[in-house]
Write a protein that holds these residues in place. Structure first.
Motif, PDB file in Angstrom:
ATOM      1  N   SER A   1       0.839  -1.201   0.000  1.00 31.23           N
ATOM      2  CA  SER A   1       0.000   0.000   0.000  1.00 31.23           C
ATOM      3  C   SER A   1       0.873   1.250   0.000  1.00 31.23           C
ATOM      4  O   SER A   1       0.600   2.221  -0.714  1.00 31.23           O
ATOM      5  N   ALA A   2       1.930   1.213   0.805  1.00 36.25           N
ATOM      6  CA  ALA A   2       2.846   2.357   0.874  1.00 36.25           C
ATOM      7  C   ALA A   2       3.469   2.638  -0.495  1.00 36.25           C
ATOM      8  O   ALA A   2       3.612   3.797  -0.901  1.00 36.25           O
TER       9      ALA A   2
ATOM     10  N   TYR B   1       0.959   4.439  -2.571  1.00 35.57           N
ATOM     11  CA  TYR B   1       0.824   5.834  -2.158  1.00 35.57           C
ATOM     12  C   TYR B   1       1.958   6.693  -2.738  1.00 35.57           C
ATOM     13  O   TYR B   1       1.751   7.854  -3.098  1.00 35.57           O
TER      14      TYR B   1
ATOM     15  N   LYS C   1       2.240  10.861  -5.870  1.00 39.03           N
ATOM     16  CA  LYS C   1       3.015  12.105  -5.850  1.00 39.03           C
ATOM     17  C   LYS C   1       3.632  12.368  -7.233  1.00 39.03           C
ATOM     18  O   LYS C   1       3.563  13.488  -7.758  1.00 39.03           O
TER      19      LYS C   1
ATOM     20  N   TYR D   1       0.673  13.962   0.037  1.00 37.16           N
ATOM     21  CA  TYR D   1       0.132  12.610  -0.102  1.00 37.16           C
ATOM     22  C   TYR D   1       1.090  11.586   0.500  1.00 37.16           C
ATOM     23  O   TYR D   1       0.667  10.644   1.183  1.00 37.16           O
ATOM     24  N   THR D   2       2.367  11.787   0.230  1.00 37.54           N
ATOM     25  CA  THR D   2       3.359  10.854   0.766  1.00 37.54           C
ATOM     26  C   THR D   2       3.359  10.875   2.288  1.00 37.54           C
ATOM     27  O   THR D   2       3.272   9.824   2.939  1.00 37.54           O
TER      28      THR D   2
ATOM     29  N   PHE E   1      -0.363   9.711   3.849  1.00 37.21           N
ATOM     30  CA  PHE E   1      -0.755   8.311   3.692  1.00 37.21           C
ATOM     31  C   PHE E   1       0.307   7.335   4.203  1.00 37.21           C
ATOM     32  O   PHE E   1      -0.038   6.255   4.688  1.00 37.21           O
TER      33      PHE E   1
ATOM     34  N   ASP F   1      -0.389   4.647   6.988  1.00 38.48           N
ATOM     35  CA  ASP F   1       0.023   3.271   6.739  1.00 38.48           C
ATOM     36  C   ASP F   1       0.917   2.764   7.869  1.00 38.48           C
ATOM     37  O   ASP F   1       0.835   1.597   8.261  1.00 38.48           O
TER      38      ASP F   1
ATOM     39  N   THR G   1      -7.955   4.119   5.161  1.00 39.76           N
ATOM     40  CA  THR G   1      -6.891   4.874   4.482  1.00 39.76           C
ATOM     41  C   THR G   1      -6.941   4.644   2.973  1.00 39.76           C
ATOM     42  O   THR G   1      -6.821   5.594   2.179  1.00 39.76           O
ATOM     43  N   LEU G   2      -7.107   3.386   2.575  1.00 37.73           N
ATOM     44  CA  LEU G   2      -7.192   3.065   1.150  1.00 37.73           C
ATOM     45  C   LEU G   2      -8.395   3.750   0.499  1.00 37.73           C
ATOM     46  O   LEU G   2      -8.307   4.246  -0.629  1.00 37.73           O
TER      47      LEU G   2
ATOM     48  N   PHE H   1      -7.686   7.428   0.070  1.00 38.26           N
ATOM     49  CA  PHE H   1      -6.718   7.556  -1.014  1.00 38.26           C
ATOM     50  C   PHE H   1      -7.404   7.398  -2.367  1.00 38.26           C
ATOM     51  O   PHE H   1      -7.125   8.149  -3.308  1.00 38.26           O
TER      52      PHE H   1
ATOM     53  N   ALA I   1      -7.266  10.192  -5.195  1.00 35.15           N
ATOM     54  CA  ALA I   1      -6.578   9.827  -6.443  1.00 35.15           C
ATOM     55  C   ALA I   1      -7.542   9.903  -7.623  1.00 35.15           C
ATOM     56  O   ALA I   1      -7.180  10.383  -8.710  1.00 35.15           O
TER      57      ALA I   1
END
Length: 258
Positions: free
Chosen positions: A103-104, A107, A111, A129-130, A133, A137, A177-178, A181, A185
């Protein structure tokens, strides 16, 4: 594991396989296959990362693959001995947390997409975003890792349940979180596509390449796969240790492995 079987270390007439947490001998072929696949992917990601100097992405993917390798190694051990404490600890801790690293990696890609196709189309600054998230994460990873460690080393049912609840909280947080995102996104994607006439020449050329289209398709498949896997894990852990979902290896192979 049931209290009457606390001293079981291998399958015997009393310590039957049906009394283990999973209730079966993990399939050797399937688990060895996933071990080999993730080991291969780990090597590919590592050398690709070195080649293209994508350090953060390489670390996230390599560590995630390593977690999967160790987890499936644990299940291979459990094929020989379903009562193996080492095998159980390896697979419950490592397979649970590994997807958080994937997931990381996902994410991290947003960017660069924003910087390429127009920061003005994003609701947030690209760097945010980095930080946001990855921080979320990391919290998910801590909860899942702590829960997995507690559950794997638990000597009582209450301690095992506490570990299970921590893992469940971590996975639920990962799903939230997903989902956030995905919303951000998608919003950027629609806004950037709506203003595609303003893209730079380099961005237009990149957008038209087959390699980039395959990259986006792979990214989407990875995201959906992780999301579905998390939903499956929530249902699995919510039922408690040894429930019918946890003891269905076909569902595990389909939703976790594949």
């Amino acid at each position: 594991m049931p209290g009457n079987y606390d001293d079981c270390t291998e399958v015997t007439d009393f310590c039957v396989v049906e009394a283990t947490t999973y209730g079966f001998y993990p399939n050797l072929g399937a688990n060895a296959f996933f071990l080999a696949i993730f080991a291969l992917c780990m090597a590919i990601q590592f050398f690709q990362g070195l080649k293209w100097r994508s350090w953060s992405y390489m670390i996230a993917m390599t560590v995630g693959c390593l977690g999967e390798v160790l987890g499936y190694a644990g299940r291979v051990i459990m094929h020989s001995n379903p009562w193996s404490s080492l095998g159980f600890q390896m697979q419950i801790a490592c397979i649970i947390i590994a997807p958080a690293f994937f997931s990381a990696a996902i994410y991290l890609t947003l960017k660069h997409l924003i910087l390429t196709f127009g920061p003005e189309h994003s609701r947030l600054k690209a760097n945010w975003y980095t930080w946001i998230f990855i921080a979320c994460d990391l919290l998910s990873l801590i909860l899942q890792g702590a829960g997995g460690g507690i559950a794997a080393s638990a000597s009582t049912d209450s301690t095992a349940d506490a570990g299970s609840h921590l893992m469940l909280a971590g996975i639920i947080w990962q799903v939230v979180t997903l989902a956030v995102f995905l919303v951000l996104a998608s919003d950027f994607g629609f806004r950037a596509y709506g203003h595609r006439s303003t893209h730079s020449t380099a961005a237009v050329e990149l957008r038209r390449t087959l390699k980039f289209k395959l990259f986006l398709a792979g990214l989407a498949i990875a995201f959906v796969s992780i999301f579905i896997r998390c939903i499956y894990r929530i249902a699995e852990l919510a039922g408690g240790w040894g429930n019918s979902i946890m003891q269905n290896e076909g569902e595990f192979i389909g939703f976790e492995g594949v």
